[in-house]
Design an enzyme around this catalytic site. Sequence first.
Site, PDB file in Angstrom:
ATOM      1  N   ASN A 191       0.811  -1.224   0.000  1.00 39.30           N
ATOM      2  CA  ASN A 191       0.000   0.000   0.000  1.00 39.30           C
ATOM      3  C   ASN A 191       0.841   1.269   0.000  1.00 39.30           C
ATOM      4  O   ASN A 191       0.387   2.320   0.446  1.00 39.30           O
ATOM      5  CB  ASN A 191      -0.967   0.008   1.197  1.00 39.30           C
ATOM      6  CG  ASN A 191      -1.871  -1.205   1.218  1.00 39.30           C
ATOM      7  OD1 ASN A 191      -2.450  -1.572   0.187  1.00 39.30           O
ATOM      8  ND2 ASN A 191      -1.969  -1.861   2.368  1.00 39.30           N
ATOM      9  N   ARG A 192       2.051   1.170  -0.504  1.00 41.13           N
ATOM     10  CA  ARG A 192       2.977   2.305  -0.586  1.00 41.13           C
ATOM     11  C   ARG A 192       3.331   2.881   0.791  1.00 41.13           C
ATOM     12  O   ARG A 192       3.847   3.983   0.887  1.00 41.13           O
ATOM     13  CB  ARG A 192       2.407   3.420  -1.479  1.00 41.13           C
ATOM     14  CG  ARG A 192       2.277   3.030  -2.950  1.00 41.13           C
ATOM     15  CD  ARG A 192       3.643   2.673  -3.527  1.00 41.13           C
ATOM     16  NE  ARG A 192       3.614   2.420  -4.963  1.00 41.13           N
ATOM     17  CZ  ARG A 192       3.499   1.224  -5.520  1.00 41.13           C
ATOM     18  NH1 ARG A 192       3.367   0.154  -4.751  1.00 41.13           N
ATOM     19  NH2 ARG A 192       3.513   1.072  -6.816  1.00 41.13           N
TER      20      ARG A 192
END
Length: 213
Positions: A191-192
């Site tokens: 999810n970065r």
Amino acid sequence: MSDLGNYRKSYEKSELLETSIDSNPMMQFQKWFYEVEEFGGVDEVNAMTVSSIGLDGFPKARVVLLKKYNENGFVFYTNYESEKGKAILANPNICLSFFWPSIERQVIIKGIAKKVDPQVSDNYFHSRPVGSQLGALVSPQSQVIESRSFLENNLKDLEQEFEGKEIPRPEHWGGFLVEPVSIEFWQGRANRLHDRIRYTLNDFDWKIERLAP
């Protein structure tokens, strides 16, 4: 033109937590370097990008090979009269970066470069293959040349000149030691929400901070 907006991947191979890092960034670098070697998938683990500010005021980055690292910093070798060498001698504040995609990691190092002792450069130069030694003599690195044959003909001449002889290290060729002032370790996460841990030199101690991705 190509739109690369859909190029994405999920980073999920590891994590970087304060509870598992070393208090010394050079030891943390060694740990990661060995882990990347063991994991595989990287042709040259010691390949790094060296970024400097050129004499023309523009930043420039290029990939070179790390040849040594210890408690003092990181060592690589180059032609001191090349574009890179002149830039570093004029402004020794440079950046080194490693990208190891197989294990989803980066290391970004800010540091101050200085020439290594000439004897250190001598020792490394004479440990290189003969062809690499001659290459340092043949190439006026970063200068404009008229053709490929200019290099090949010079190489043939030098092969004859130094056949059976020790090849002297050119005075304009040698090592730089980059003494780090900041080392950031980046670990890709899902999810970065990547892990970023930065070590900053404060007098003789290292301050450790987590950065937002």
